[in-house]
Design a protein around this motif. Structure first.
Motif, PDB file in Angstrom:
ATOM      1  N   LYS A  33       0.834  -1.209   0.000  1.00  0.00           N
ATOM      2  CA  LYS A  33       0.000   0.000   0.000  1.00  0.00           C
ATOM      3  C   LYS A  33       0.871   1.262   0.000  1.00  0.00           C
ATOM      4  N   ALA A  34       1.857   1.322   0.889  1.00  0.00           N
ATOM      5  CA  ALA A  34       2.733   2.496   0.973  1.00  0.00           C
ATOM      6  C   ALA A  34       3.575   2.649  -0.298  1.00  0.00           C
ATOM      7  N   CYS A  36       2.906   1.616  -3.469  1.00  0.00           N
ATOM      8  CA  CYS A  36       2.095   2.081  -4.601  1.00  0.00           C
ATOM      9  C   CYS A  36       1.719   3.549  -4.450  1.00  0.00           C
ATOM     10  N   LYS A  37       1.410   3.970  -3.248  1.00  0.00           N
ATOM     11  CA  LYS A  37       1.082   5.371  -3.004  1.00  0.00           C
ATOM     12  C   LYS A  37       2.311   6.239  -3.278  1.00  0.00           C
ATOM     13  N   GLY A  40       2.945   6.390  -7.043  1.00  0.00           N
ATOM     14  CA  GLY A  40       1.793   6.891  -7.785  1.00  0.00           C
ATOM     15  C   GLY A  40       1.212   5.935  -8.808  1.00  0.00           C
ATOM     16  N   GLN A  41       1.404   4.640  -8.590  1.00  0.00           N
ATOM     17  CA  GLN A  41       0.821   3.645  -9.492  1.00  0.00           C
ATOM     18  C   GLN A  41       0.698   2.309  -8.777  1.00  0.00           C
ATOM     19  N   GLU A  42      -0.184   1.493  -9.301  1.00  0.00           N
ATOM     20  CA  GLU A  42      -0.390   0.156  -8.751  1.00  0.00           C
ATOM     21  C   GLU A  42       0.593  -0.802  -9.412  1.00  0.00           C
TER      22      GLU A  42
END
Length: 181
Positions: A33-34, A36-37, A40-42
């Protein structure tokens, strides 16, 4: 976690927050989660790879083509390497450019390399354990590479060429840039 985008769009250096005391240290090496945040992308990693190498071993510059392209998150568990990412994205403003980052077991830095890049590293310490996550499975039929000493790249590998140890496969890689789409 401190995140710094390199001069190559989408390629990031990540530095974890390390908690140290008289017992040693602790840090979170990966949190989906951290992560990807922060970038700025999955990105969903599906495979972890690890290598052990001696000083002077140069692995690369490798990539996967087409639907088997891979993004990677790389780091060093033991030792010191110079890690290199080369932008081969055909429509990129930084096509043919590279970044070099020293990754060590002391600095705990990680490098995120997006799809469309060639990747390689050279071991600067006596030995190194290197680990990386991939967001796609390896496919032999889609592998490719360019030689570490491709003239237009002008990569400073920090060691004399006579001290570099390459696989037979890496010795015969082409010396021309190949755009990846």
């Amino acid at each position: 976690m401190k995140v710094t985008e390199t001069k190559l769009k989408g390629c990031f250096i990540l530095e974890p927050r390390v908690f140290e005391d008289e017992r040693g240290y602790f840090f979170e090496s990966f949190n989906h989660k951290a992560f990807c945040k922060a970038i700025g992308q999955e990105v969903n990693f599906v495979q972890d790879n690890q290598s052990f190498s001696n000083k002077g071993v140069l692995r690369g510059l490798h990539f996967q083509k087409g639907k088997h392209a891979q993004a990677k998150l790389v780091r060093v568990l033991k030792g010191r390497v110079l890690d290199v990412a080369v932008d081969l994205r055909q429509d990129s403003e930084t096509y043919g450019q590279h970044v070099s980052v020293e990754l060590t077991s002391d600095n705990n830095k990680q490098l995120f390399i997006p799809r469309g890049f060639a990747h390689g590293f050279v071991v600067l310490s006596d030995t190194a354990k290197f680990i990386y996550k991939c967001d796609n499975y390896y496919c032999k039929m889609s592998e490719g590479g360019i030689r570490f000493d491709t003239p237009e790249l002008k990569i400073d590998w920090k060691l004399e060429q006579k001290d570099l140890l390459l696989s037979e496969k890496d010795k015969i890689l082409p010396t021309a840039l190949q755009p990846l789409t």
